[in-house]
Design an enzyme around this catalytic site. Structure first.
Site, PDB file in Angstrom:
ATOM      1  N   GLY A  14       0.806  -1.224   0.000  1.00 51.26           N
ATOM      2  CA  GLY A  14       0.000   0.000   0.000  1.00 51.26           C
ATOM      3  C   GLY A  14       0.837   1.271   0.000  1.00 51.26           C
ATOM      4  O   GLY A  14       0.390   2.308   0.492  1.00 51.26           O
ATOM      5  N   SER A  15       2.032   1.208  -0.601  1.00 52.68           N
ATOM      6  CA  SER A  15       2.850   2.438  -0.642  1.00 52.68           C
ATOM      7  C   SER A  15       2.210   3.464  -1.591  1.00 52.68           C
ATOM      8  O   SER A  15       2.344   4.670  -1.360  1.00 52.68           O
ATOM      9  CB  SER A  15       4.290   2.131  -1.042  1.00 52.68           C
ATOM     10  OG  SER A  15       4.343   1.575  -2.331  1.00 52.68           O
ATOM     11  N   ASN A  99      -6.082   2.268 -13.051  1.00 56.18           N
ATOM     12  CA  ASN A  99      -5.107   1.254 -12.616  1.00 56.18           C
ATOM     13  C   ASN A  99      -3.680   1.777 -12.770  1.00 56.18           C
ATOM     14  O   ASN A  99      -3.377   2.506 -13.709  1.00 56.18           O
ATOM     15  CB  ASN A  99      -5.285  -0.013 -13.458  1.00 56.18           C
ATOM     16  CG  ASN A  99      -4.340  -1.123 -13.032  1.00 56.18           C
ATOM     17  OD1 ASN A  99      -4.158  -1.363 -11.834  1.00 56.18           O
ATOM     18  ND2 ASN A  99      -3.731  -1.800 -13.990  1.00 56.18           N
ATOM     19  N   HIS A 101       0.117   0.550 -13.383  1.00 62.76           N
ATOM     20  CA  HIS A 101       0.779  -0.651 -13.915  1.00 62.76           C
ATOM     21  C   HIS A 101       2.276  -0.395 -14.118  1.00 62.76           C
ATOM     22  O   HIS A 101       2.652   0.624 -14.705  1.00 62.76           O
ATOM     23  CB  HIS A 101       0.120  -1.063 -15.238  1.00 62.76           C
ATOM     24  CG  HIS A 101       0.666  -2.346 -15.771  1.00 62.76           C
ATOM     25  ND1 HIS A 101       0.288  -3.568 -15.276  1.00 62.76           N
ATOM     26  CD2 HIS A 101       1.602  -2.591 -16.713  1.00 62.76           C
ATOM     27  CE1 HIS A 101       0.963  -4.518 -15.908  1.00 62.76           C
ATOM     28  NE2 HIS A 101       1.766  -3.952 -16.785  1.00 62.76           N
ATOM     29  N   HIS A 165       9.160   1.639  -8.343  1.00 61.15           N
ATOM     30  CA  HIS A 165       8.278   2.024  -7.235  1.00 61.15           C
ATOM     31  C   HIS A 165       8.385   3.514  -6.926  1.00 61.15           C
ATOM     32  O   HIS A 165       7.377   4.185  -6.725  1.00 61.15           O
ATOM     33  CB  HIS A 165       8.546   1.168  -5.995  1.00 61.15           C
ATOM     34  CG  HIS A 165       8.230  -0.274  -6.228  1.00 61.15           C
ATOM     35  ND1 HIS A 165       7.068  -0.674  -6.853  1.00 61.15           N
ATOM     36  CD2 HIS A 165       8.912  -1.408  -5.952  1.00 61.15           C
ATOM     37  CE1 HIS A 165       7.058  -1.988  -6.953  1.00 61.15           C
ATOM     38  NE2 HIS A 165       8.170  -2.460  -6.418  1.00 61.15           N
TER      39      HIS A 165
END
Ligand code: GRF
Length: 186
Positions: A14-15, A99, A101, A165
């Site tokens: 959940g970052s 979304n 991705h 990330h």
């Protein structure tokens, strides 16, 4: 301006949810839905005082649809949600699901996108897109390159994942900070 009411679907850390929770001046995360009961992201949500819902293994999509409507959700964000959303649900929330991705779509849709791009020695990047009936196939909202082909050999897969990330968080912040009204999305 009124803040749009969001539901964020997660399955893990959940970052990216954390980025949305930080943007509370422009958007309202009303509900966090997790496909995993032990997803660390659930702790972030609860600490932020956001209601959480854990899905059963066999998801009752109509019940979830009703729950979202009872919370007057206007936008759903899939942030590391590892379940396929069925077509009926997508159609019922047409142009209301986004979304995140970890590839430069349309390249490398589906699972293990970073590993796939890395193995193919292709550009690494991230995409935010609308969800439609085709897996990772909806209209692209924003996309960022993370590592180009020529520099790829300088990185390990773990380093590439780390950079992806970081870039995801930046892209989420950039796009969702403009989220004053949901009308900007259409
Ligand atoms: C992200 O890399 C996302 O693109 C992928 O799952 C990861 C979720 O990370 N599908 P987090 O749960 O937001 O930390």
């Amino acid at each position: 301006m009124r803040r749009p009411r969001l539901a964020v679907f997660i399955s893990g850390r959940g970052s990216n949810l954390a980025v949305l929770l930080e943007l509370r001046s422009v958007l309202d995360v009303v509900l966090v839905v997790s496909s995993k009961p032990n997803a660390p992201g659930l702790i972030r949500a609860r600490r932020a005082g956001v209601r959480t819902q854990v899905l059963e293994k066999k998801v009752d999509w109509p019940a979830l649809d009703a729950l979202l409507r009872s919370h007057q959700i206007e936008l759903i964000v899939l942030a590391g949600f590892m379940k396929i959303v069925p077509e009926e649900f997508v159609l019922s929330w047409r142009e209301k699901i986004i979304n995140l991705h970890p590839s430069l779509l349309p390249k490398f849709p589906g699972l293990n996108a970073i590993e796939q791009a890395f193995a193919a020695q292709e550009e690494i990047g991230v995409t935010l897109h609308w969800v439609n009936e085709i897996l990772d196939g909806g209209k692209i909202i924003a996309q960022r390159k993370v590592i180009n082909k020529r520099s790829l050999s300088r990185y390990s897969l773990a380093q590439a994942e780390f950079l992806v990330h970081v870039s995801e968080h930046r892209l989420m912040r950039e796009v969702f900070s403009k989220c004053k009204t949901i009308s900007i999305w259409s």
